[in-house]
Design a protein around this motif. Structure first.
Motif, mmCIF file in Angstrom:
data_model
loop_
_atom_site.group_PDB
_atom_site.id
_atom_site.type_symbol
_atom_site.label_atom_id
_atom_site.label_comp_id
_atom_site.label_asym_id
_atom_site.label_seq_id
_atom_site.Cartn_x
_atom_site.Cartn_y
_atom_site.Cartn_z
ATOM 1 N N LYS A 1 0.815 -1.141 0.153
ATOM 2 C CA LYS A 1 0.011 -0.085 -0.158
ATOM 3 C C LYS A 1 0.706 1.191 -0.072
ATOM 4 C CE LYS A 1 -3.983 -1.979 0.214
ATOM 5 N NZ LYS A 1 -5.035 -1.865 -0.817
ATOM 6 N N VAL A 2 0.526 2.085 -0.935
ATOM 7 C CA VAL A 2 1.423 3.437 -1.036
ATOM 8 C C VAL A 2 0.687 4.619 -0.507
ATOM 9 C CG1 VAL A 2 2.827 4.806 -2.499
ATOM 10 C CG2 VAL A 2 2.530 2.535 -3.028
ATOM 11 N N VAL A 3 1.211 5.321 0.401
ATOM 12 C CA VAL A 3 0.860 6.683 1.012
ATOM 13 C C VAL A 3 1.899 7.610 0.855
ATOM 14 C CG1 VAL A 3 0.022 7.606 3.271
ATOM 15 C CG2 VAL A 3 0.007 4.952 2.885
ATOM 16 N N VAL A 4 1.285 8.654 0.348
ATOM 17 C CA VAL A 4 2.015 9.899 0.020
ATOM 18 C C VAL A 4 1.425 11.113 1.129
ATOM 19 C CG1 VAL A 4 0.429 10.862 -1.749
ATOM 20 C CG2 VAL A 4 2.629 11.600 -1.646
ATOM 21 N N GLY A 5 2.430 11.821 1.792
ATOM 22 C CA GLY A 5 2.151 12.802 2.468
ATOM 23 C C GLY A 5 2.794 13.989 2.518
ATOM 24 N N GLY A 6 2.268 15.222 2.784
ATOM 25 C CA GLY A 6 2.715 16.271 2.482
ATOM 26 C C GLY A 6 1.850 17.586 2.425
ATOM 27 N N TYR A 7 2.222 18.599 2.259
ATOM 28 C CA TYR A 7 1.293 19.844 2.262
ATOM 29 C C TYR A 7 0.676 19.989 0.886
ATOM 30 C CZ TYR A 7 3.100 21.890 6.311
ATOM 31 O OH TYR A 7 3.590 21.988 7.823
ATOM 32 N N PRO A 8 1.473 19.568 -0.266
ATOM 33 C CA PRO A 8 0.494 19.975 -1.651
ATOM 34 C C PRO A 8 -0.247 18.562 -2.047
ATOM 35 C CG PRO A 8 2.918 18.929 -1.877
ATOM 36 C CD PRO A 8 2.904 19.339 -0.336
ATOM 37 N N VAL A 9 -0.396 17.501 -1.187
ATOM 38 C CA VAL A 9 -1.023 16.558 -1.747
ATOM 39 C C VAL A 9 -2.584 16.409 -1.480
ATOM 40 C CG1 VAL A 9 0.982 14.927 -1.142
ATOM 41 C CG2 VAL A 9 -0.883 14.972 0.509
ATOM 42 N N ASN A 10 -3.255 16.145 -2.229
ATOM 43 C CA ASN A 10 -4.837 16.201 -2.104
ATOM 44 C C ASN A 10 -5.350 14.943 -3.322
ATOM 45 O OD1 ASN A 10 -4.584 17.045 -4.965
ATOM 46 N ND2 ASN A 10 -4.571 19.129 -4.212
ATOM 47 N N GLN A 11 -6.545 15.117 -3.415
ATOM 48 C CA GLN A 11 -7.626 14.074 -4.098
ATOM 49 C C GLN A 11 -7.029 13.865 -5.450
ATOM 50 O OE1 GLN A 11 -9.285 11.585 -3.022
ATOM 51 N NE2 GLN A 11 -9.738 10.814 -5.149
ATOM 52 N N LEU A 12 -6.715 15.025 -6.104
ATOM 53 C CA LEU A 12 -5.956 15.274 -7.333
ATOM 54 C C LEU A 12 -4.519 14.323 -7.510
ATOM 55 C CD1 LEU A 12 -7.305 18.676 -8.641
ATOM 56 C CD2 LEU A 12 -8.208 16.604 -9.313
ATOM 57 N N VAL A 13 -3.950 14.976 -6.553
ATOM 58 C CA VAL A 13 -2.563 14.200 -6.526
ATOM 59 C C VAL A 13 -2.620 12.609 -6.511
ATOM 60 C CG1 VAL A 13 -0.262 13.861 -5.175
ATOM 61 C CG2 VAL A 13 -1.425 16.383 -5.716
ATOM 62 N N LYS A 14 -3.489 12.244 -5.445
ATOM 63 C CA LYS A 14 -3.754 10.756 -5.346
ATOM 64 C C LYS A 14 -4.252 10.139 -6.606
ATOM 65 C CE LYS A 14 -6.743 7.379 -3.010
ATOM 66 N NZ LYS A 14 -7.355 6.782 -4.130
ATOM 67 N N GLU A 15 -5.030 10.632 -7.286
ATOM 68 C CA GLU A 15 -5.558 10.201 -8.619
ATOM 69 C C GLU A 15 -4.463 10.084 -9.637
ATOM 70 O OE1 GLU A 15 -8.936 12.192 -9.641
ATOM 71 O OE2 GLU A 15 -10.253 11.692 -7.882
ATOM 72 N N TYR A 16 -3.703 11.266 -9.600
ATOM 73 C CA TYR A 16 -2.612 11.242 -10.664
ATOM 74 C C TYR A 16 -1.555 10.249 -10.546
ATOM 75 C CZ TYR A 16 1.341 13.338 -13.029
ATOM 76 O OH TYR A 16 2.777 13.428 -13.779
ATOM 77 N N THR A 17 -1.201 10.199 -9.275
ATOM 78 C CA THR A 17 0.246 9.307 -9.064
ATOM 79 C C THR A 17 -0.348 7.940 -8.806
ATOM 80 O OG1 THR A 17 -0.133 9.720 -6.631
ATOM 81 C CG2 THR A 17 1.233 11.260 -7.917
ATOM 82 N N GLY A 18 -1.681 7.615 -8.668
ATOM 83 C CA GLY A 18 -2.108 6.162 -8.404
ATOM 84 C C GLY A 18 -1.717 5.689 -7.080
ATOM 85 N N VAL A 19 -1.271 6.680 -6.110
ATOM 86 C CA VAL A 19 -1.154 6.025 -4.625
ATOM 87 C C VAL A 19 -2.446 5.534 -4.228
ATOM 88 C CG1 VAL A 19 0.672 7.491 -4.192
ATOM 89 C CG2 VAL A 19 -1.627 8.197 -3.692
ATOM 90 N N ASP A 20 -2.359 4.953 -3.081
ATOM 91 C CA ASP A 20 -3.723 4.435 -2.293
ATOM 92 C C ASP A 20 -4.446 5.392 -1.327
ATOM 93 O OD1 ASP A 20 -3.783 1.292 -3.229
ATOM 94 O OD2 ASP A 20 -1.352 1.660 -2.423
ATOM 95 N N TYR A 21 -3.337 6.009 -0.498
ATOM 96 C CA TYR A 21 -3.948 7.150 0.216
ATOM 97 C C TYR A 21 -3.135 8.258 0.382
ATOM 98 C CZ TYR A 21 -6.061 2.708 2.427
ATOM 99 O OH TYR A 21 -6.560 1.732 2.687
#
Length: 212
Positions: A170-190
């Motif tokens: 499972k891939v989790v990305v964290g940080g100030y600029p991340v949002n739902q659009l970033v999740k969809e673009y990158t393909g991460v899980d959370y």
């Protein structure tokens, strides 16, 4: 004393912050309570930065103060037995050297019994994939503060897919600029924008894997 520490951290008063941390430990406060207060102080620093009250140098200063806090409290943090053998790989993506949020999450995860492999900062996508393959990690946490580095997060996910590892982690990305659009673009899980949210996600993933 808690409010004093919060104010000292937010005001970037290093000497007072470290002194208060020592006093709070002696007074019986737990390391996690102290870390949480300092974390909230750092969040105030970030807010002041976004409002133009602080500069980039102040953000960097807050990271250095927090590292000093952790050097004091880390020996006092109880380390639990690793949870069910699950491992986590974490690092800051290539092109980005910010690690304050990542370090806070790692400290707290380890205190809760997670086995965390810290890859550090400016980590190439290939190194993330290599680490997942070598450790058999169930979760991959990627930290990113600079928005122009988001493309490299997508590359990590793409490389995991090519290596046949995507379904195993499972891939989790964290940080100030991340949002739902970033999740969809990158393909991460959370995705997570703060430490509390990140910890909730890691706990959720663990429960899901334990129930399988």
């Amino acid at each position: 004393m808690e409010d004093e520490l919060l104010t000292a951290m937010a005001d970037l008063d290093e000497d007072k912050t470290l002194c208060l941390v020592e006093k709070q430990l002696q007074a019986g406060l737990t390391p996690l309570e102290i870390v949480d207060t300092c974390r909230r102080g750092v969040e105030i620093v970030g807010k002041r930065y976004s409002e133009g009250q602080y500069f980039l140098s102040d953000l960097i200063m807050s990271e250095e103060i927090f590292k000093g806090v952790m050097r004091i409290v880390e020996p006092h943090i109880p380390v639990n037995v690793p949870q069910n053998g699950f491992s986590i790989v974490m690092g800051t993506i290539e092109g980005d050297i910010h690690d304050l949020g990542k370090n806070i999450v790692i400290y707290l995860l380890r205190s809760r019994g997670f086995h965390v492999h810290d890859l550090g900062v400016d980590v190439p996508p290939e190194k993330f994939v290599q680490a997942v393959n070598e450790t058999g990690a169930s979760i991959l946490g990627i930290s990113v503060l600079l928005s122009f580095c988001v493309g490299s997060v997508k590359k990590v996910v793409d490389l995991l897919q090519e290596a046949g590892l995507r379904d195993k982690v499972k891939v989790v990305v964290g940080g100030y600029p991340v949002n739902q659009l970033v999740k969809e673009y990158t393909g991460v899980d959370y995705y997570a924008n703060d430490v509390t949210q990140a910890l909730e996600i890691y706990e959720k993933i663990l429960k899901e894997k334990c129930s399988c």
